[in-house]
Enzyme design. Structure first.
Site, PDB file in Angstrom:
ATOM      1  N   HIS A 125      -5.203  -6.586   4.190  1.00 11.69           N
ATOM      2  CA  HIS A 125      -3.488  -6.537   3.885  1.00 11.69           C
ATOM      3  C   HIS A 125      -2.945  -5.966   3.514  1.00 11.69           C
ATOM      4  O   HIS A 125      -2.544  -6.330   1.526  1.00 11.69           O
ATOM      5  CB  HIS A 125      -4.167  -8.740   3.474  1.00 11.69           C
ATOM      6  CG  HIS A 125      -3.001  -9.485   3.530  1.00 11.69           C
ATOM      7  ND1 HIS A 125      -3.501 -10.227   4.429  1.00 11.69           N
ATOM      8  CD2 HIS A 125      -1.816  -8.889   3.364  1.00 11.69           C
ATOM      9  CE1 HIS A 125      -2.562 -10.771   4.615  1.00 11.69           C
ATOM     10  NE2 HIS A 125      -1.133  -9.583   3.699  1.00 11.69           N
ATOM     11  N   GLU A 185      -0.936  -7.867   9.788  1.00  9.07           N
ATOM     12  CA  GLU A 185       0.461  -7.722  10.135  1.00  9.07           C
ATOM     13  C   GLU A 185       1.058  -6.461  10.301  1.00  9.07           C
ATOM     14  O   GLU A 185       1.921  -6.017   9.776  1.00  9.07           O
ATOM     15  CB  GLU A 185       1.564  -8.441   9.714  1.00  9.07           C
ATOM     16  CG  GLU A 185       1.152 -10.075   9.566  1.00  9.07           C
ATOM     17  CD  GLU A 185       2.221 -10.940   8.712  1.00  9.07           C
ATOM     18  OE1 GLU A 185       2.158 -12.349   9.023  1.00  9.07           O
ATOM     19  OE2 GLU A 185       3.178  -9.994   7.849  1.00  9.07           O
ATOM     20  N   GLU A 233      -2.001 -17.055  10.407  1.00  8.90           N
ATOM     21  CA  GLU A 233      -0.990 -17.758   9.344  1.00  8.90           C
ATOM     22  C   GLU A 233       0.055 -18.902  10.233  1.00  8.90           C
ATOM     23  O   GLU A 233       0.556 -17.952  11.236  1.00  8.90           O
ATOM     24  CB  GLU A 233      -0.164 -16.653   8.531  1.00  8.90           C
ATOM     25  CG  GLU A 233      -0.952 -15.538   7.967  1.00  8.90           C
ATOM     26  CD  GLU A 233      -0.560 -15.055   6.926  1.00  8.90           C
ATOM     27  OE1 GLU A 233       0.459 -14.943   7.216  1.00  8.90           O
ATOM     28  OE2 GLU A 233      -0.661 -13.476   7.329  1.00  8.90           O
ATOM     29  N   TRP A 252      -0.627 -20.750   5.533  1.00  4.99           N
ATOM     30  CA  TRP A 252      -0.793 -20.266   4.527  1.00  4.99           C
ATOM     31  C   TRP A 252       0.220 -20.707   3.967  1.00  4.99           C
ATOM     32  O   TRP A 252       1.594 -20.829   4.284  1.00  4.99           O
ATOM     33  CB  TRP A 252       0.277 -19.035   4.911  1.00  4.99           C
ATOM     34  CG  TRP A 252       0.576 -18.010   4.638  1.00  4.99           C
ATOM     35  CD1 TRP A 252       1.495 -18.124   3.297  1.00  4.99           C
ATOM     36  CD2 TRP A 252      -0.151 -16.095   4.024  1.00  4.99           C
ATOM     37  NE1 TRP A 252       0.888 -16.629   2.097  1.00  4.99           N
ATOM     38  CE2 TRP A 252       0.256 -16.280   2.486  1.00  4.99           C
ATOM     39  CE3 TRP A 252      -1.526 -16.511   4.139  1.00  4.99           C
ATOM     40  CZ2 TRP A 252      -0.575 -15.219   1.873  1.00  4.99           C
ATOM     41  CZ3 TRP A 252      -2.261 -15.067   3.174  1.00  4.99           C
ATOM     42  CH2 TRP A 252      -1.626 -14.674   2.342  1.00  4.99           C
ATOM     43  N   GLU A 261       3.996 -12.847  -4.331  1.00  2.56           N
ATOM     44  CA  GLU A 261       4.679 -12.847  -2.601  1.00  2.56           C
ATOM     45  C   GLU A 261       5.308 -12.132  -1.930  1.00  2.56           C
ATOM     46  O   GLU A 261       6.561 -11.943  -2.170  1.00  2.56           O
ATOM     47  CB  GLU A 261       5.771 -14.191  -2.778  1.00  2.56           C
ATOM     48  CG  GLU A 261       6.125 -14.387  -1.096  1.00  2.56           C
ATOM     49  CD  GLU A 261       5.225 -14.202  -0.007  1.00  2.56           C
ATOM     50  OE1 GLU A 261       5.237 -13.275   1.077  1.00  2.56           O
ATOM     51  OE2 GLU A 261       4.029 -15.069  -0.260  1.00  2.56           O
TER      52      GLU A 261
END
EC number: 3.2.1.21
Length: 440
Positions: A122, A167, A351, A397, A404
């Site tokens: 991630h 992602e 998510e 999520w 962030e």
């Protein structure tokens, strides 16, 4: 919330998701530097130049956070394992403190009756690999397979599921072409290579884990619905090429071993030699696929811009703190797209959530907007199930307000509010509403 656990099939899993660099505190436990540490120190890259050095200090407070999950009645915890924490230089010596931490985390998750859903990567690429070109360098994909083996040898016997990459569009396009995430490049050659190598890393890791006898292997793709900003044919074409780059590049690669023609036309001149030979590994069978979904985009043609010559325009729908339109129907759309691409393959919403400017008052955090967001998206998930999609679970999520990325600590996605000075946790109204729905 007027939705409950009984509205979903027996065995359907409800959980919450987090990511290592966003919550753990990267300065703890012998983790090596990663490219987000460096990116945050560049001018203008991250709000207030904030980084994940302390974050939520989940490294020391993981039991408290897992207690919150158990108390809410969740079934599963989706977490990620930091490459830079386990192998500080990306290759070479292993950090035993890092392995020990994930060992404790998995055991503590199981002790609370939660299923551990691991994500291998991630986004915290070790800086030593970034120095050698990062995801633009094929060797990074080879090193990733080694990392997958090391961490799986320690915890793979106890996790319920393993995702390779979270992602890949963000890892590759957002970070190497648009430059919004680490390493912050705007380079089509680097982007094309990263778009391919991140998928190769996925394929090589699956091969390595299969060789170790691991099951329940998947990948987590993020999807954003691209819609034309007008009825003009040029805007329809812009939406189509955006869909190819953002959504179809990754889904078609893992499902069919191909890249969509429009996106490939722009990227092919910059792709690594012999990339076609990797498509068999990239498209090998998976046990499940994860869908991350947040919003839609309205696209228009931008002929004055370089390829792909598209731009997004502001839409009319209500928006989250991120400025993202709230479009629950998009989740239903992509659950069907994934189900059609990989028929018979289980799907998870890995998510879905919203950022809001949550502010505690009198020891509570009221977030009616998030409750409405969850309810609307869960309704679309249930609709897809009713129509035949084999959806097995839904992860919100995120569990905690966290780091962030380029937005620092400004945007809050959590079910649980975190005071980033004291690190105190305060469950929000959405946490209590979801807990009540799961108890019914």
């Amino acid at each position: 919330m007027d939705i409950s656990r009984s509205d979903f099939p027996e065995g359907f899993l409800f959980g919450a998701a987090t990511a290592a660099y966003q919550i753990e505190g990267h300065r703890f436990g012998g983790a090596g530097r990663c490219h987000w540490d460096s990116f945050a120190q560049g001018p203008g890259n991250v709000v207030r130049a904030e980084d994940g050095a302390t974050a939520c200090d989940h490294y020391h407070r993981y039991e408290e956070d897992l207690d919150l999950m158990a108390q809410a009645g969740f079934d599963a915890y989706r977490f990620s394992t930091s490459w830079a924490r386990v192998i500080p230089n990306g290759t070479g010596p292993v950090n035993q403190e890092g392995l020990d931490f994930y060992d404790r985390l998995v055991d503590a998750t199981l002790e609370r009756g939660l299923r551990p859903f691991q994500t291998l990567y991630h986004w915290e690429l070790p800086s030593a690999l970034a120095d050698r070109g990062g995801w633009a360098n094929r060797d990074t994909a080879l090193a990733f397979a080694d990392f997958a083996e090391v961490i799986s040898a320690r915890i793979g016997d106890r996790v319920a599921s393993t995702a390779t990459i979270n992602e890949p569009w963000c890892v590759a396009w957002l970070s190497h072409f648009l430059g919004h995430h680490a390493p912050g490049l705007r380079d089509i050659r680097a982007a094309a290579r990263a778009m391919h190598h991140i998928l190769l890393a996925h394929g090589l890791a699956v091969e390595r884990l299969r060789g170790m006898g691991r099951q329940e292997l998947g990948i987590v793709l993020n999807f954003e619905r691209a819609m034309p900003a007008s009825d003009a044919p040029a805007d329809a074409a812009a939406a189509d090429i955006q869909d190819q780059i953002y959504n179809r590049w990754f889904l078609e690669a893992v499902a069919h071993g191909r890249y969509p023609e429009g996106a490939l036309a722009g990227l092919a001149p910059h792709m690594p030699d012999g990339w076609q030979d990797d498509m068999v590994a990239i498209s090998q069978p998976l046990d499940w696929i994860g869908v991350n979904y947040y919003t839609r985009s309205l696209m228009c043609a931008a002929p004055d811009q370089p390829w792909p010559s598209v731009a997004a325009v502001e839409g009319p729908l209500d928006k989250t703190q991120m400025g993202w339109e709230i479009h629950p129907e998009g989740l239903h759309h992509f659950l069907h797209k994934v189900n059609d691409a990989l028929p018979g393959r289980p799907v998870y919403v890995t998510e879905n959530g919203m950022a809001w400017d949550d502010r505690p008052a009198a020891g509570a955090v009221e977030d009616a907007e998030r409750i409405a967001f969850m309810q609307a998206h869960l309704a679309q998930a249930r609709r897809a199930i009713d129509e035949g999609v084999d959806l097995r679970g839904f992860f919100y999520w995120s569990l905690l307000d966290n780091y962030e990325w380029a937005f620092g600590y400004e945007k809050r996605f959590g079910l649980v509010h975190v005071d980033f000075e004291s690190l105190a946790r305060t469950p929000k109204a959405s946490y209590h509403a979801l807990a009540a729905a799961l108890a019914r």
